[in-house]
Structures are given as C-alpha cells and as structure tokens.
Write a protein that holds these residues in place. Structure first.
Motif, PDB file in Angstrom:
ATOM      1  N   UNK A  42      22.107  16.130 -54.823  1.00  0.00           N
ATOM      2  CA  UNK A  42      23.155  15.930 -53.824  1.00  0.00           C
ATOM      3  C   UNK A  42      22.666  15.686 -52.410  1.00  0.00           C
ATOM      4  N   UNK A  43      21.377  15.444 -52.243  1.00  0.00           N
ATOM      5  CA  UNK A  43      20.846  15.267 -50.892  1.00  0.00           C
ATOM      6  C   UNK A  43      21.387  13.981 -50.276  1.00  0.00           C
ATOM      7  N   UNK A  44      21.885  14.076 -49.052  1.00  0.00           N
ATOM      8  CA  UNK A  44      22.397  12.890 -48.362  1.00  0.00           C
ATOM      9  C   UNK A  44      21.567  12.632 -47.098  1.00  0.00           C
ATOM     10  N   UNK A  45      21.774  11.448 -46.526  1.00  0.00           N
ATOM     11  CA  UNK A  45      20.966  11.078 -45.361  1.00  0.00           C
ATOM     12  C   UNK A  45      21.275  11.969 -44.155  1.00  0.00           C
ATOM     13  N   UNK A  46      22.476  12.553 -44.124  1.00  0.00           N
ATOM     14  CA  UNK A  46      22.804  13.466 -43.027  1.00  0.00           C
ATOM     15  C   UNK A  46      21.819  14.608 -42.943  1.00  0.00           C
ATOM     16  N   UNK A  47      21.391  15.091 -44.099  1.00  0.00           N
ATOM     17  CA  UNK A  47      20.423  16.197 -44.128  1.00  0.00           C
ATOM     18  C   UNK A  47      19.063  15.730 -43.609  1.00  0.00           C
ATOM     19  N   UNK A  48      18.689  14.508 -43.964  1.00  0.00           N
ATOM     20  CA  UNK A  48      17.408  13.975 -43.498  1.00  0.00           C
ATOM     21  C   UNK A  48      17.436  13.769 -41.986  1.00  0.00           C
ATOM     22  N   UNK A  49      18.573  13.294 -41.482  1.00  0.00           N
ATOM     23  CA  UNK A  49      18.705  13.089 -40.028  1.00  0.00           C
ATOM     24  C   UNK A  49      18.614  14.437 -39.317  1.00  0.00           C
ATOM     25  N   UNK A  50      19.324  15.408 -39.859  1.00  0.00           N
ATOM     26  CA  UNK A  50      19.288  16.749 -39.277  1.00  0.00           C
ATOM     27  C   UNK A  50      17.859  17.283 -39.231  1.00  0.00           C
ATOM     28  N   UNK A  51      17.111  17.050 -40.299  1.00  0.00           N
ATOM     29  CA  UNK A  51      15.727  17.529 -40.370  1.00  0.00           C
ATOM     30  C   UNK A  51      14.847  16.914 -39.294  1.00  0.00           C
ATOM     31  N   UNK A  52      15.073  15.639 -39.001  1.00  0.00           N
ATOM     32  CA  UNK A  52      14.265  14.986 -37.964  1.00  0.00           C
ATOM     33  C   UNK A  52      14.518  15.607 -36.590  1.00  0.00           C
ATOM     34  N   UNK A  53      15.760  15.982 -36.332  1.00  0.00           N
ATOM     35  CA  UNK A  53      16.078  16.561 -35.025  1.00  0.00           C
ATOM     36  C   UNK A  53      15.664  18.027 -34.940  1.00  0.00           C
ATOM     37  N   UNK A  54      15.854  18.757 -36.034  1.00  0.00           N
ATOM     38  CA  UNK A  54      15.664  20.205 -35.966  1.00  0.00           C
ATOM     39  C   UNK A  54      14.270  20.649 -36.397  1.00  0.00           C
ATOM     40  N   UNK A  55      13.786  20.127 -37.521  1.00  0.00           N
ATOM     41  CA  UNK A  55      12.531  20.639 -38.077  1.00  0.00           C
ATOM     42  C   UNK A  55      11.316  19.922 -37.526  1.00  0.00           C
TER      43      UNK A  55
END
Lengths: 392, 303
Positions: free
Chosen positions: B249-262
């Motif tokens: 269920x991984x979506x690109x929103x999670x990947x975008x969030x990871x770039x900003x946060x992690x």
C-alpha cells in the motif's frame, strides 16, 4: 438654503472606499513601517527565560512519549518553579526538521537516539554541555559504557548524556508460533508467511538488516553495493511481511488484534504492553543478536534556559528518577545507583548482575553518514528502504 | 537637472492615484485570495524553484539543475508508489461519487429534511485516526466482517484482502471522502431546479434522458468538483495507505514525506511533489475531456 445633508461628513461604507480615503503621507508611512520593523526585530530579542545562574522558568522540551519526566521528576519541577513545556516526538525526524535551516524552533532540551549524534554534529545543531552543572554524571554513578563514550563525547566536549537504554529484537507470540525462534532465518518458515511485521525505524531496523545480510560487523559504513546486497538478501523477508508498522504502539496493536505472529525488530518493552492486553509475546534471543538503543539528552543551539536544562539533565540521572523511568517505561537504567530502587519487574529486561559480560555481547550502532563519497549515506539507506517497501 | 514625473500627466490634479475604481466586492474577495496567494501560490512557487536545487545533508544548495527530475524519472519505486496512489484516488473518487450522487439526489429532490445529509456529515465529528483504527477493527482478521462471515458459515478462514491491502485502504478512504463528495453534489444539484426536470418530462424525456441530458450536464461542475476533490485527497494521502494498505500500500505521498522529514532532501521532495501535482493535473484534464466527449459538459451544451 443648502441641503443639511451636505454638512454631514460621508463615512466610508466599503472597504475599497476606506482604503481609497487613507492617504498616509510618505513620511508617516515610512515612520510606521520603521516602527513595525523595529518592533518585530526587537521583539525577538526580548529575553523569555530567567537570568543566568537561576533555575526555573520555561523549558521547551521534546522527548518520546512517556519520557518527559513530568511524573518522575514532578517534585523537582514544582520545587524549582519550572514551567516544563514538553512536545512529543513521533520519530527522530521531528527533532531534526525543527532544528535545521534558517528558522529553527526554540527547543531547550531534546532527546536523540544513539547514532543521530554524528548527524547532529555534522548539522551543527547541538551545543556542548557544562558538566560542572551535572554532578550526577560521574564514573561512580554511571555504567561504564555510558560514561564518556565516543557516542556522546568528541572534540574534548560532552555533547549529550545517555539516560535510558533498551534492546530492539525479534519479538514473537509463542502461543501462535509453533516453534522456538532462534534465528532471523526462522522468520522464513512457511508457517509465518504473511504473519510478520517490520517496524519503520531506521535506527534499529537498519543494523538488523545488515546483520541478517552478513554485514553486521561493517555497518554503518557499507558501500553502495554492499547496501544493495543487504536489501537483495532481505527480499525473502519482505515476502513474509504483512504490514510495515509505524511505531512500537502499532506493533502492540497488531499483536493484540491477532494480525501478526512476529515482528522483525522492535523494542522488547512491547512484550509488557501485549501481556497487559492478555496476549503473550516474548523477546527472542536470535543468534544474530539484537540492536541496542540509548536515548540521550542534548541541548540544541536554539536553547535559552541553559541553567535549568542542565539542572533537569542532572535530575534525570538521579537514582530516583532513573528507577521511576525504568519502571514506568520498561527501559534499562544507565545508573547502578538506581538498581536498589527498582522493582524486580523493572530489572527483568537485562541481566544487571553480569552487566559487563552481557553488555559486551551487544553493540551500539551509529547511523550511516549524512555525506560520504565512499560509503552509502543515510539518504541512500532511506531511499533503498523505501524502494524495498514499495517492492523493488 | 529637473525630473519630470510622468504619472502626473495621467491623473487630473483632483484625483488621487489611489482612488482607482476596483471591481465591486473586491474587499470581500481579498482575504481569501490573499490567503491563497500567501499560503498556497507562494509556497507552491517556492517548492517549484526549490525542485531545481541540490541538497546536501539537510541543506539546500542553490545549484540550478534538473537532476532531481531525472532521478525521479528513473526511480521505478517512485512510479510504482505513484501509480498505487493514483489507483487509490481513482477508485475512491469513482466509488465516492457513485455513492454520494443518489444520496444527494434524494436530499435535494425527495427528502423533506436534511437529516440524511447531517447523518452523513456526522462522521466528521470523530477524529481521522479514530476512524482509521475503527476500520481496522471492522476489517481485521478477527474483526466484525470476518467473524460474521465465519459464523454464518460463508467462509472457512478470514479474508486476507480485507485488511492490510489496497482494498482496505480504498474502503477506509471512501468512508472519509463520501461526505465531502455528498456536500459538493448537494450544492450542485440545488442549482438544478425541480422545474427543469418536470419541464423535461413534460416534453417527453425519459428518466434516463432527464438524468443524462439535464441533470448531469447542469451539475457537471459539482460532479467534476466532487470527483477531483476525492481523487486528489485520496491519491495524496499517505497515512491511510500506510496504516491500512499493508505491504503493497505504499504511495508516493509517503516517499515525499520521507524526503522532507527523514532525509532532509527538500529539493528532491519538492520535485516529487510537483511530479505528483502534474499527474493529478493530467487526470483532471482527462476527466474533464471524458465528460466533454460523453456530451456531459455544458461547454458543449450551452456555449
């Protein structure tokens, strides 16, 4: 005779008229702008905390849930009129994102997990501690691995002080898993297909991934090819995975609702939480070993109330607060002086009687570097982890 | 040397340059427009500019390049996650509109009160996370649905696809989005007066013709609004896919969030966000084009 209405001043009825009637002179406009700018600028310099040398006042804290010391150090906080204002971090990124950049947030006292120290040093967001204000931090009151170790001290300065620690390892439900788990390879047995969770926690999941792939000794300094090999070797575990949990609490929820039978790597305190909800789980002791985490307090570069923060860090190391924290959060203590005050339940997570030998089996890992031409960086690992989760 | 101010030539001496006539009502429109300018347009432009920069350890390096977009173009993981998000968005928007339209029709043309509408909106009173975990309880392996089906003897083992799967994420997202779609469609249908429907029937139109030639074209903006609103929110959501979507269920929103946060790579995160926004825009144009081809848009009917 003139219409009497003509003598009544006409009031602006619409915003546009109000704006149109406002004709400030150039001088007035410049003065007003200068005053507003000066006010905004000087406002930022108004001191908000107490004078140096006194304890008390506001402390902006950021910590993990349950680790804010509000209960354990309540007397100290009240006695010194400390207005503790804790914010809860969901993960370490919450801290990082607030302290980097041109507009960092004021935080006086923050936790980080081991490994992030090197990153934060590179980002220059910490300030050195004044150990003369933390008398509880001494060789007698600290277990040796946590006193002046490289993880928290470098460049002849102490940058943070570890205060609680624990172990992340493979956890499973012995009532639903029909065999004893002795190795991570046991997770690949067909009985566990679709019954495993992986926790989205780089700090302890990444070293476990490296161990499973045979790179435990080299982590966190792996080349890009070695890192790629790690995730290639992890693919069979992905096929066993049902869900990626977002937190320790999420893992508890998954165990208690019967969705999973095992978790790849999670805090061993989870076993307490599931047992409280009548679901028995146990921490395995896999041959690959577990991953140690150690939370430490540091003072960010945005801190203001320095004396009070130093006093709070000192209080965090007191035997009473140490014992209270370990009891409340199922964590391990860094202070041998706290052991007599701890209940048997609180001491069950580590064999303190054989501390030296038992701790020697463990290794506290750092994190991959933020920048490197030679090794895979933290960003590379995060990207590879995201790709792995997405199925690549 | 004297300087002549040409502005004086354009205004009579008695007229202040500030008293230019603005459109009526601009004062009312200014606050929301200003809000959008400052809190959406300006950040979006900043994000776009940032997407052409480089990053190093949480620092933005203003080194103009298209490397981020090239990296995204080659990142199969991002496109798979993006496709998963768009798939979620499509199914959620379609199901939400299909569920909300009959309800909206009932509320506008049949019901004597707005009770149904209020009941649908009642779910907004509970928190987003509470609703997600409620669905975990309902759809879980030992949840209400599986337990009921097993007790009724309809299945022997729990249905795996009900929880921690894209299906579970879509069901939860539909529950979140239906009230939004309903509200937009009710508002749109209220502009289609009942008299128009009666007139069409009087002139010999069948019920189907009333629906396809009167109602849908006249409420087409509401239809597009409800679909796109649900689509964009569902495609960009990364909480529900993470908590309900399971391994796939991984979506690109999670990947975008990871770039900003992690990772702290804001330029790459910005480029990902703009790529996602471009994909959403393409879907919008396709959807509007589809309505046009199906002769359901007023552009063909009335203008």
């Amino acid at each position: 005779m003139a219409d009497y209405k003509s003598n009544i001043p006409r009031l602006p009825a619409r915003t546009s008229e109000l704006m149109a009637n406002a004709h400030p002179s150039r001088r007035a406009f410049l003065l007003a702008t200068a005053a507003a700018t000066a006010g905004a600028t000087l406002g930022a310099w108004v001191p908000r905390s107490r004078a140096a040398g006194t304890i008390g006042g506001e402390v902006e804290m950021m910590a993990w849930e349950g680790y804010t010391m509000q209960n354990e150090a309540a007397d100290f906080i009240a006695k010194n009129n400390i207005d503790l204002r804790p914010a809860i971090m969901g993960n370490q990124d919450d801290v990082t994102s607030k302290l980097v950049g041109d507009n960092p947030v004021r935080l006086d006292m923050v936790e980080y997990s081991n490994g992030y120290g090197a990153q934060y040093d590179e980002l220059k967001i910490m300030q050195p501690l004044d150990l003369s204000k933390i008398p509880n931090y001494n060789a007698e009151s600290m277990f040796p691995p946590f006193y002046e170790a490289d993880m928290w001290r470098w460049d002849d300065e102490t940058w943070s002080i570890p205060w609680v620690w624990g172990l992340d390892t493979l956890i499973y439900n012995p009532d639903t898993v029909p065999f004893e788990i002795k190795s991570y390879k046991d997770l690949l047995r067909p009985e566990l297909t679709g019954r495993v969770a992986m926790l989205d926690n780089p700090l302890t999941t990444f070293p476990q991934i490296a161990k499973v792939a045979g790179y435990g000794d080299k982590y966190p300094l792996l080349t890009a090819d070695e890192m790629a090999d790690c995730f290639e070797k992890l693919k069979p575990y992905r096929d066993q995975t049902k869900v990626y949990a977002t937190s320790n609490g999420d893992v508890v929820s998954l165990f208690t609702s019967g969705e999973i039978d095992a978790c790849f790597c999670v805090w061993n305190g989870v076993t307490v939480s599931t047992t409280e909800q009548n679901v028995r789980t146990i921490a395995a002791d896999p041959i690959e070993g577990g991953a140690v985490w150690a939370d430490s307090w540091f003072i960010p570069h945005t801190a203001e109330n320095l004396d009070t923060v130093h006093a709070l860090i000192n209080e965090a190391l007191s035997p009473e607060v140490q014992a209270g924290m370990c009891t409340a959060t199922a964590s391990n203590t860094v202070s041998p002086l706290a052991l007599p005050l701890m209940s048997d339940d609180a001491k069950q997570y580590f064999d303190y009687a054989n501390f030296k030998d038992e701790f020697a089996k463990l290794k506290i890992y750092g994190l991959p570097p933020l920048t490197s031409d030679e090794h895979a960086t933290y960003a590379d690992w995060i990207q590879a982890w995201a790709d792995f989760r997405a199925g690549f | 040397m004297s300087v002549d101010f040409p502005a004086r030539r354009f205004y009579p001496a008695t007229v202040n340059p500030l008293s230019i006539r603005l459109p009526r009502g601009w004062g009312l429109a200014t606050p929301p427009v200003a809000f959008l300018l400052f809190f959406f347009v300006l950040p979006a432009i900043t994000l776009f500019v940032t997407s052409f920069f480089a990053a190093q350890a949480f620092q933005i390096v203003p080194d103009w390049n298209v490397g981020n977009y090239l990296r995204i173009f080659k990142a199969a993981g991002f496109w798979k996650a993006n496709f998963q998000g768009l798939t979620n968005g499509f199914f959620v928007a379609t199901i939400s509109v299909l569920l909300a339209f009959p309800a909206a029709f009932y509320v506008v043309y049949r019901a004597k009160t707005n009770l149904i509408l209020y009941m649908a909106l009642l779910s907004w009173f509970s928190s987003y996370l509470v609703r997600i975990f409620a669905w975990r309880t309902i759809l879980g392996t030992n949840g209400m649905v599986n337990s009921a089906l097993i007790n009724l003897g309809l299945i022997d083992a729990p249905l795996d696809f009900l929880i921690f799967s894209p299906t579970a994420a879509i069901i939860t997202l539909v529950h979140i989005m239906v009230p939004f779609a309903l509200l937009i469609l009710v508002s749109a249908l209220q502009d289609v007066k009942a008299e128009y429907l009666e007139a069409a029937r009087d002139l010999g139109a069948t019920r189907w013709q009333v629906l396809t030639r009167v109602i849908l074209p006249m409420c087409h903006k509401g239809l597009v609004g409800a679909f796109m609103f649900s689509f964009i929110l569902a495609a960009g959501d990364f909480i529900i896919p993470q908590l309900m979507g399971g391994r796939d269920g991984i979506t690109s929103g999670l990947l975008i969030s990871g770039q900003f946060r992690s990772v702290g790579n804001w330029p790459l995160g910005s480029a990902m966000a703009w790529t996602l926004m471009s994909c959403l825009l393409i879907v919008y144009l396709l959807f509007v084009g589809l309505l046009y081809v199906a002769r359901l848009s007023p552009g063909r009917r009335y203008h």
